[in-house]
Enzyme design. Structure first.
Site, PDB file in Angstrom:
ATOM      1  N   CYS A  14       0.793  -1.218   0.000  1.00 36.64           N
ATOM      2  CA  CYS A  14       0.000   0.000   0.000  1.00 36.64           C
ATOM      3  C   CYS A  14       0.832   1.278   0.000  1.00 36.64           C
ATOM      4  O   CYS A  14       2.003   1.264   0.344  1.00 36.64           O
ATOM      5  CB  CYS A  14      -0.859   0.067   1.264  1.00 36.64           C
ATOM      6  SG  CYS A  14      -1.982  -1.298   1.445  1.00 36.64           S
ATOM      7  N   GLY A  41       0.033   0.449  -5.102  1.00 36.67           N
ATOM      8  CA  GLY A  41      -1.187  -0.351  -5.003  1.00 36.67           C
ATOM      9  C   GLY A  41      -2.205   0.121  -5.999  1.00 36.67           C
ATOM     10  O   GLY A  41      -2.470   1.327  -6.078  1.00 36.67           O
ATOM     11  N   ASN A 115       0.113   0.754   5.706  1.00 37.12           N
ATOM     12  CA  ASN A 115       0.991   0.059   4.766  1.00 37.12           C
ATOM     13  C   ASN A 115       1.841  -0.905   5.587  1.00 37.12           C
ATOM     14  O   ASN A 115       2.554  -0.474   6.484  1.00 37.12           O
ATOM     15  CB  ASN A 115       1.882   1.088   4.048  1.00 37.12           C
ATOM     16  CG  ASN A 115       3.025   0.454   3.263  1.00 37.12           C
ATOM     17  OD1 ASN A 115       4.094   1.034   3.154  1.00 37.12           O
ATOM     18  ND2 ASN A 115       2.820  -0.730   2.716  1.00 37.12           N
ATOM     19  N   GLY A 116       1.764  -2.189   5.282  1.00 36.91           N
ATOM     20  CA  GLY A 116       2.566  -3.162   6.019  1.00 36.91           C
ATOM     21  C   GLY A 116       1.775  -4.419   6.309  1.00 36.91           C
ATOM     22  O   GLY A 116       0.824  -4.741   5.592  1.00 36.91           O
ATOM     23  N   CYS A 249      13.163  -1.911   4.659  1.00 36.15           N
ATOM     24  CA  CYS A 249      13.069  -2.902   3.572  1.00 36.15           C
ATOM     25  C   CYS A 249      14.030  -2.538   2.432  1.00 36.15           C
ATOM     26  O   CYS A 249      13.879  -1.489   1.802  1.00 36.15           O
ATOM     27  CB  CYS A 249      11.633  -2.911   3.062  1.00 36.15           C
ATOM     28  SG  CYS A 249      11.397  -3.853   1.554  1.00 36.15           S
ATOM     29  N   TYR A 255      13.340  -1.743  -5.894  1.00 39.26           N
ATOM     30  CA  TYR A 255      12.234  -1.771  -6.845  1.00 39.26           C
ATOM     31  C   TYR A 255      10.975  -1.007  -6.432  1.00 39.26           C
ATOM     32  O   TYR A 255      10.420  -0.264  -7.233  1.00 39.26           O
ATOM     33  CB  TYR A 255      11.864  -3.229  -7.142  1.00 39.26           C
ATOM     34  CG  TYR A 255      10.557  -3.388  -7.878  1.00 39.26           C
ATOM     35  CD1 TYR A 255      10.411  -2.899  -9.181  1.00 39.26           C
ATOM     36  CD2 TYR A 255       9.456  -3.991  -7.280  1.00 39.26           C
ATOM     37  CE1 TYR A 255       9.198  -3.022  -9.859  1.00 39.26           C
ATOM     38  CE2 TYR A 255       8.249  -4.121  -7.957  1.00 39.26           C
ATOM     39  CZ  TYR A 255       8.120  -3.628  -9.233  1.00 39.26           C
ATOM     40  OH  TYR A 255       6.942  -3.742  -9.893  1.00 39.26           O
ATOM     41  N   SER A 296      11.335  -0.593 -14.909  1.00 35.85           N
ATOM     42  CA  SER A 296      12.053  -0.744 -13.641  1.00 35.85           C
ATOM     43  C   SER A 296      13.537  -1.043 -13.826  1.00 35.85           C
ATOM     44  O   SER A 296      14.333  -0.778 -12.933  1.00 35.85           O
ATOM     45  CB  SER A 296      11.386  -1.825 -12.799  1.00 35.85           C
ATOM     46  OG  SER A 296      11.237  -2.995 -13.565  1.00 35.85           O
ATOM     47  N   ASP A 359      15.071  -5.708 -12.376  1.00 35.13           N
ATOM     48  CA  ASP A 359      15.252  -5.498 -10.936  1.00 35.13           C
ATOM     49  C   ASP A 359      15.170  -6.765 -10.112  1.00 35.13           C
ATOM     50  O   ASP A 359      15.831  -6.889  -9.096  1.00 35.13           O
ATOM     51  CB  ASP A 359      14.216  -4.482 -10.436  1.00 35.13           C
ATOM     52  CG  ASP A 359      12.815  -4.953 -10.723  1.00 35.13           C
ATOM     53  OD1 ASP A 359      12.271  -5.736  -9.944  1.00 35.13           O
ATOM     54  OD2 ASP A 359      12.267  -4.564 -11.771  1.00 35.13           O
ATOM     55  N   CYS A 395       8.441 -13.106   2.363  1.00 32.13           N
ATOM     56  CA  CYS A 395       8.333 -11.848   3.114  1.00 32.13           C
ATOM     57  C   CYS A 395       7.053 -11.896   3.943  1.00 32.13           C
ATOM     58  O   CYS A 395       5.993 -12.218   3.422  1.00 32.13           O
ATOM     59  CB  CYS A 395       8.266 -10.647   2.173  1.00 32.13           C
ATOM     60  SG  CYS A 395       7.988  -9.091   3.059  1.00 32.13           S
ATOM     61  N   CYS A 449      14.252 -11.597   3.000  1.00 30.15           N
ATOM     62  CA  CYS A 449      13.897 -12.415   1.837  1.00 30.15           C
ATOM     63  C   CYS A 449      15.143 -12.882   1.084  1.00 30.15           C
ATOM     64  O   CYS A 449      15.077 -13.816   0.290  1.00 30.15           O
ATOM     65  CB  CYS A 449      12.930 -11.680   0.908  1.00 30.15           C
ATOM     66  SG  CYS A 449      13.514 -10.065   0.397  1.00 30.15           S
TER      67      CYS A 449
END
Ligand code: SF4
Length: 482
Positions: A14, A41, A115-116, A249, A255, A296, A359, A395, A449
């Protein structure tokens, strides 16, 4: 039904923002700011506003431009607003899970945008249900919102601080009450959140790129566990929860975040160019041209071309008009989806030994199709170079990579992936190379990750599903695209 666009990439959950403007046009500014966060998003968009007494909200499935029009914005008067763009990783993609989430509290209506991903949302939800709480949605954001409501008799700031003590996970959040706006960030600072100013007011947002369209500027990034409170008195910071080890992160740098955003003092475009330079240092190869996967792969391809002295060459045209083309997600139509989106320029590719820069590789489906597309267009050699280190672990912090079985690098060796892609050679940037390009240190980042070192402990019930029933290697190409 899933969209064609970015089908084989990790998805950010998000984008959020909050705005205070005495002009009373907070919804309109939030609308412009949300446009700049659309990449975080595309499933739903929402804005909640307050005129000091009443909180009103509008949210819809679809893009920001589909969810709002002049009429809707004119029905959202107020000087305070929060906004949200959503990609679902927890909770189904339906309107009742769209955000902001709206609840009634002792101080009036509140709206929450998040967001999360909360790791203990299931447990907390069950406990609250046992105590008689009723939920309207399946999203973890509603769990957070209803916890805040329970503590609101102590005032909004204390309610936020008390909620932070009860939730675990990665979160950047914007809360709207009738008379104030509060932003806060989890104690590890996994997801981004910045605060700053607009002409006559204040703003917070997931990324600095949201400030440009409203002529604002960033004051600073929130620290882990910090909150920012914005109201008629101005903007002030407070510590909501004690900070823990910083764990931003790393994928935001590689990316997720827009290349024109800054994280701290780092320009993401420049960081991605340096990733391309480091990729060349780690994996040089004899070739003729450097080709980005648009959009990207562009900054890293520029960096790699500069470091190698090879010409940068666009060799694919990206269609601008199929962003939300829905297709039935079977393999044949997914392949068509990539071809609809990216068209090779045969005269640029024929006979060339090319370095294809992208990416990340998640499931390897799109990269495999791109390699085939290059060879079909007459490429002599295709050397794939990837700026994200191999993604070997799920993740749990808000990015849609929650099953180990979906990750190519968790199922295959690098050589097996190269073979699966049909590439001439394959080189991933190392974790050290990616971190060095940000100008930071490995200890500042979440690298889970890539290396399996989870900075926030993940409960067993959350990890269990991620390791269940991994598909066979041969099935990777047909794993459902997100
Ligand atoms: S596990 Fe990977 S994608 Fe998830 S927060 Fe950590 S670095 Fe980002």
């Amino acid at each position: 039904m899933k969209e064609v666009d970015e089908q084989d990439r990790p998805k950010e959950e998000c984008g959020i923002l909050g705005l205070y403007t005495p002009s009373g046009e907070a919804a309109r500014l939030a609308f412009f700011g949300l446009f700049a966060l659309q990449h975080r998003g595309q499933e739903s968009a929402g804005i909640a506003v307050s005129d000091g007494e009443t909180v009103r909200m509008h949210k819809e499935m679809g893009l920001v431009s589909q969810a709002f029009n002049e009429q809707i914005l004119s029905e959202l008067p107020g000087h305070l607003a929060i906004g949200h763009t959503r990609y679902s990783t927890t909770g189904a993609s339906v309107l009742r899970n769209a955000q902001p989430i709206f609840c009634t509290s002792i101080v009036g209506e509140i709206a929450v945008a998040h967001n999360g991903n909360l790791l203990n949302a299931g447990q907390v939800r069950q406990k609250m249900i046992a105590e008689g709480e009723r939920f309207d949605s399946t999203s973890d954001t509603e769990v957070m919102a209803r916890l805040m409501v329970r503590h609101m008799d102590r005032g909004p700031e204390n309610a936020v601080a008390a909620t932070m003590r009860e939730i675990e996970g990665a979160y950047s959040v914007a809360v709207l009450t009738p008379d104030r706006l509060i932003g806060f960030r989890d104690p590890n600072g996994v997801r981004p959140l910045v605060a700053g100013r607009v002409a006559d007011g204040f703003m917070l947002a997931s990324e600095s790129c949201a400030f440009g369209p409203v002529d604002g500027h960033v004051e600073r990034e929130l620290e882990p566990g910090e909150m920012v409170i914005i109201d008629n008195l101005g903007m002030r910071y407070a510590q909501g929860a004690p900070p823990r080890r910083k764990a931003m992160c790393l994928f935001e740098y590689i990316y997720f975040a827009r290349p024109d955003s800054h994280m701290g003092t780092t320009s993401l475009y420049a960081a991605r160019e340096r990733m391309g330079e480091n990729l060349w240092k780690e994996h040089p190869v004899e070739a003729d041209i450097v080709v980005p996967v648009p959009d990207s792969g562009v900054p890293a391809a520029h960096g790699l071309a500069r470091a190698s002295g090879l010409p940068f060459q666009e060799a694919m045209v990206k269609s601008r008009y199929i962003h939300r083309t829905f297709i039935v997600p079977d393999q044949r139509l997914r392949e068509l989806g990539v071809r609809m989106k990216l068209t090779p320029m045969i005269d640029k590719i024929r006979g060339q030994r090319l370095i294809l820069v992208d990416d990340s590789i998640v499931r390897a489906t799109t990269t495999k199709q791109l390699v085939k597309m290059m060879f079909d267009a007459g490429a002599a050699e295709v050397h794939v170079r990837i700026t994200a280190p191999p993604i070997q672990h799920p993740c749990f912090y808000g990015i849609d990579m929650s099953s180990k079985g979906e990750l190519a690098a968790a199922q295959m060796s690098i050589e097996q992936i190269r073979e699966h892609l049909g590439a001439t050679t394959l080189g991933y940037l190392s974790i050290e190379g990616a971190v060095a390009a940000t100008g930071g240190k490995p200890s500042q980042f979440c690298l889970a990750c890539f290396n399996g070192d989870y900075p926030i402990p993940v409960p067993e019930d959350v990890t269990k599903s991620a390791f269940e029933s991994p598909p066979e290697v041969g099935e990777l190409a047909t794993v459902k695209a997100h």
